[in-house]
Design a protein around this motif. Structure first.
Motif, mmCIF file in Angstrom:
data_model
loop_
_atom_site.group_PDB
_atom_site.id
_atom_site.type_symbol
_atom_site.label_atom_id
_atom_site.label_comp_id
_atom_site.label_asym_id
_atom_site.label_seq_id
_atom_site.Cartn_x
_atom_site.Cartn_y
_atom_site.Cartn_z
ATOM 1 N N ASN A 216 45.234 -3.662 -27.736
ATOM 2 C CA ASN A 216 43.925 -3.896 -28.338
ATOM 3 C C ASN A 216 42.831 -3.104 -27.627
ATOM 4 O OD1 ASN A 216 41.225 -5.564 -28.466
ATOM 5 N ND2 ASN A 216 42.415 -6.096 -30.272
ATOM 6 N N ILE A 217 42.053 -2.354 -28.385
ATOM 7 C CA ILE A 217 40.995 -1.510 -27.810
ATOM 8 C C ILE A 217 39.629 -1.830 -28.420
ATOM 9 C CG2 ILE A 217 42.481 0.417 -27.129
ATOM 10 C CD1 ILE A 217 41.827 1.779 -29.767
ATOM 11 N N ASP A 218 39.509 -3.033 -28.977
ATOM 12 C CA ASP A 218 38.246 -3.416 -29.616
ATOM 13 C C ASP A 218 37.075 -3.387 -28.638
ATOM 14 O OD1 ASP A 218 39.582 -3.737 -31.953
ATOM 15 O OD2 ASP A 218 39.663 -5.921 -31.901
ATOM 16 N N GLU A 219 37.283 -3.927 -27.424
ATOM 17 C CA GLU A 219 36.198 -3.967 -26.440
ATOM 18 C C GLU A 219 35.766 -2.563 -26.044
ATOM 19 O OE1 GLU A 219 36.957 -6.349 -23.043
ATOM 20 O OE2 GLU A 219 37.511 -8.127 -24.210
ATOM 21 N N GLU A 220 36.755 -1.685 -25.827
ATOM 22 C CA GLU A 220 36.441 -0.306 -25.427
ATOM 23 C C GLU A 220 35.656 0.423 -26.518
ATOM 24 O OE1 GLU A 220 39.363 -1.742 -25.055
ATOM 25 O OE2 GLU A 220 39.539 -1.806 -22.867
ATOM 26 N N LEU A 221 36.042 0.206 -27.771
ATOM 27 C CA LEU A 221 35.348 0.853 -28.885
ATOM 28 C C LEU A 221 33.929 0.317 -29.037
ATOM 29 C CD1 LEU A 221 38.242 0.995 -31.503
ATOM 30 C CD2 LEU A 221 37.123 2.951 -30.434
ATOM 31 N N THR A 222 33.763 -0.989 -28.828
ATOM 32 C CA THR A 222 32.426 -1.596 -28.917
ATOM 33 C C THR A 222 31.507 -1.019 -27.850
ATOM 34 O OG1 THR A 222 33.328 -3.664 -29.813
ATOM 35 C CG2 THR A 222 31.132 -3.758 -28.817
ATOM 36 N N ARG A 223 32.030 -0.935 -26.617
ATOM 37 C CA ARG A 223 31.220 -0.378 -25.529
ATOM 38 C C ARG A 223 30.932 1.101 -25.761
ATOM 39 N NH1 ARG A 223 34.333 -3.957 -22.116
ATOM 40 N NH2 ARG A 223 35.858 -2.305 -21.746
ATOM 41 N N LEU A 224 31.921 1.834 -26.273
ATOM 42 C CA LEU A 224 31.727 3.269 -26.526
ATOM 43 C C LEU A 224 30.612 3.492 -27.547
ATOM 44 C CD1 LEU A 224 32.771 6.128 -25.938
ATOM 45 C CD2 LEU A 224 34.399 5.847 -27.813
ATOM 46 N N GLN A 230 22.770 4.113 -26.683
ATOM 47 C CA GLN A 230 21.973 4.257 -25.462
ATOM 48 C C GLN A 230 21.661 5.724 -25.182
ATOM 49 O OE1 GLN A 230 23.233 1.869 -21.936
ATOM 50 N NE2 GLN A 230 24.755 1.007 -23.325
ATOM 51 N N PHE A 231 22.650 6.569 -25.351
ATOM 52 C CA PHE A 231 22.471 7.996 -25.092
ATOM 53 C C PHE A 231 21.361 8.564 -25.975
ATOM 54 C CE2 PHE A 231 23.173 12.496 -25.520
ATOM 55 C CZ PHE A 231 23.624 12.907 -24.271
ATOM 56 N N CYS A 232 21.410 8.243 -27.255
ATOM 57 C CA CYS A 232 20.416 8.769 -28.203
ATOM 58 C C CYS A 232 19.017 8.253 -27.902
ATOM 59 C CB CYS A 232 20.816 8.411 -29.630
ATOM 60 S SG CYS A 232 22.337 9.239 -30.178
ATOM 61 N N ILE A 234 17.967 7.252 -24.647
ATOM 62 C CA ILE A 234 17.574 7.771 -23.334
ATOM 63 C C ILE A 234 17.145 9.227 -23.413
ATOM 64 C CG2 ILE A 234 18.413 8.332 -21.008
ATOM 65 C CD1 ILE A 234 20.227 5.864 -21.204
ATOM 66 N N ILE A 235 17.844 10.001 -24.239
ATOM 67 C CA ILE A 235 17.595 11.443 -24.267
ATOM 68 C C ILE A 235 16.209 11.791 -24.825
ATOM 69 C CG2 ILE A 235 18.431 12.079 -26.574
ATOM 70 C CD1 ILE A 235 20.048 14.321 -25.126
ATOM 71 N N LYS A 236 15.557 10.810 -25.441
ATOM 72 C CA LYS A 236 14.209 11.040 -25.968
ATOM 73 C C LYS A 236 13.140 10.923 -24.886
ATOM 74 C CE LYS A 236 15.561 9.065 -30.435
ATOM 75 N NZ LYS A 236 15.375 7.913 -31.352
ATOM 76 N N THR A 237 13.521 10.432 -23.693
ATOM 77 C CA THR A 237 12.558 10.234 -22.617
ATOM 78 C C THR A 237 12.667 11.364 -21.597
ATOM 79 O OG1 THR A 237 14.150 8.853 -21.403
ATOM 80 C CG2 THR A 237 12.628 7.737 -22.887
ATOM 81 N N GLU A 238 11.610 11.536 -20.808
ATOM 82 C CA GLU A 238 11.555 12.621 -19.820
ATOM 83 C C GLU A 238 12.199 12.200 -18.499
ATOM 84 O OE1 GLU A 238 10.480 15.697 -20.229
ATOM 85 O OE2 GLU A 238 9.837 15.398 -22.293
ATOM 86 N N GLY A 239 12.807 13.162 -17.821
ATOM 87 C CA GLY A 239 13.312 12.957 -16.461
ATOM 88 C C GLY A 239 14.415 11.932 -16.333
ATOM 89 N N MET A 240 15.307 11.847 -17.322
ATOM 90 C CA MET A 240 16.371 10.845 -17.292
ATOM 91 C C MET A 240 17.752 11.490 -17.127
ATOM 92 S SD MET A 240 14.580 8.165 -17.423
ATOM 93 C CE MET A 240 15.725 6.837 -17.712
ATOM 94 N N LYS A 242 19.615 11.970 -14.460
ATOM 95 C CA LYS A 242 20.537 11.212 -13.608
ATOM 96 C C LYS A 242 21.120 10.008 -14.353
ATOM 97 C CE LYS A 242 19.046 12.322 -8.909
ATOM 98 N NZ LYS A 242 18.571 11.787 -7.605
ATOM 99 N N LYS A 243 20.288 9.352 -15.153
ATOM 100 C CA LYS A 243 20.764 8.186 -15.903
ATOM 101 C C LYS A 243 21.790 8.604 -16.939
ATOM 102 C CE LYS A 243 18.987 3.954 -18.011
ATOM 103 N NZ LYS A 243 17.771 3.198 -18.378
ATOM 104 N N LEU A 244 21.559 9.734 -17.593
ATOM 105 C CA LEU A 244 22.521 10.249 -18.565
ATOM 106 C C LEU A 244 23.819 10.654 -17.876
ATOM 107 C CD1 LEU A 244 20.296 12.464 -20.901
ATOM 108 C CD2 LEU A 244 21.335 10.250 -21.441
ATOM 109 N N ASP A 245 23.706 11.199 -16.678
ATOM 110 C CA ASP A 245 24.889 11.584 -15.914
ATOM 111 C C ASP A 245 25.770 10.368 -15.646
ATOM 112 O OD1 ASP A 245 26.624 13.219 -14.553
ATOM 113 O OD2 ASP A 245 25.494 13.193 -12.681
ATOM 114 N N PHE A 246 25.140 9.251 -15.252
ATOM 115 C CA PHE A 246 25.884 8.011 -15.022
ATOM 116 C C PHE A 246 26.496 7.498 -16.328
ATOM 117 C CE2 PHE A 246 25.875 3.344 -15.198
ATOM 118 C CZ PHE A 246 26.783 3.064 -14.177
#
Length: 289
Positions: A216-224, A230-232, A234-240, A242-246
């Motif tokens: 079962n990979i439901d949890e992994e798919l939900t988090r992905l 989150q990526f979309c 965060i990328i709209k903000t400046e100076g992030m 390091k956060k995107l790297d994490f």
């Protein structure tokens, strides 16, 4: 969003003061400024650093300052005769050794290092503001280029994020069929092996339930999918950067788990494509401030 790669230049030339500031930046996890300035500017390096830090948060910055003062100031020049004598004797030895004409002249001696010493002292306080303003202009030009590069990186990464979402959707669509196909294959194999012998249907269902829970990979798919949102954002903000790297590390973690749990060739193929796209995005993130 700014790229960590760029170039900026600014020039000041008024009242006999000529100043050129050039900057180039490349990616680095931290702020790393390398100043190459005239010795007289040592007292200004802290002011230069603070000015640059207002525009660049992280990355390796090489800053070059070219300065000349052609104002009619009284220069205090002295001649180092010991140095001049050493250069002259060296020229004689070379001429005698190789049987050459010795063309050493006064003008050549004066151009030799440390023969003419300028003891006049530059008052850096009177040019400090000029230096800071010129560095500021160079930083502004640098950031114009970094912004253009950053916008290109963001467009590319968002495009790849759409690909990642499509692959995650395909895995989500395929995942429920894995247990059903396993149940059908297992049932056929049992019946082929036992032939006419009856078996307990509950044992088959128990084995299928155990297998279903294991893959079962439901949890992994939900988090992905949550990471994609989150990526979309965060990328709209400046100076992030390091956060995107994490965040990209978390993308990799979920995809690796999907690969390890997968016992289906289709899911594995999609997951490997996911890893490929995630790695490309991670490389791009490394170039963002």
């Amino acid at each position: 969003m700014l790229s960590m790669t760029g170039y900026g230049r600014a020039e000041y030339s008024e009242n006999g003061i000529n100043l050129i500031v050039e900057m180039k930046t490349v990616n680095n996890r931290n702020f790393d400024l390398n100043c190459k300035t005239p010795r007289a500017f040592i007292a200004l390096e802290d002011a230069i650093r603070k000015t640059v830090q207002a525009y660049v948060k992280r990355g390796r910055i090489d800053l070059f300052v070219n300065f000349s003062d052609t104002r009619e100031n009284v220069s205090d020049l002295t001649v180092n005769l010991d140095k001049a004598n050493a250069y002259y004797n060296a020229s004689k030895q070379i001429a005698e050794k190789f049987n050459l004409a010795n063309d050493m002249s006064v003008s050549l001696l004066m151009k030799s290092p440390d023969v003419i010493v300028d003891n006049s002292v530059l008052d850096v306080a009177e040019i400090e503001q000029i230096v800071k303003d010129t560095v500021k202009s160079a930083c502004e030009n640098l950031n114009k280029m970094r912004k253009v590069e950053g916008e290109k990186l963001v467009a590319d990464m968002l495009s790849r994020m759409n690909t990642i979402k499509d692959l995650a959707d395909k895995i989500t669509e395929r995942a429920p069929l894995v247990a059903i196909e396993y149940k059908n294959k297992l049932k056929i194999r049992i019946e082929e092996f036992l032939q006419d012998v009856k078996y307990e249907e509950s044992r088959l269902l128990s084995e299928v339930a155990f297998y279903t829970d294991r893959v079962n990979i439901d949890e992994e798919l939900t988090r992905l999918k949550s990471h994609i949102v989150q990526f979309c954002d965060i990328i709209k903000t400046e100076g992030m950067g390091k956060k995107l790297d994490f965040l990209m590390q978390e993308f990799n973690r979920e995809t690796n788990t999907i690969c390890s749990k997968s016992n289906d060739i289709e899911v594995t193929r999609y997951a490997l494509e996911l890893k490929n796209e995630i790695e490309k995005v991670r490389e791009q993130v490394q170039n963002l401030e």
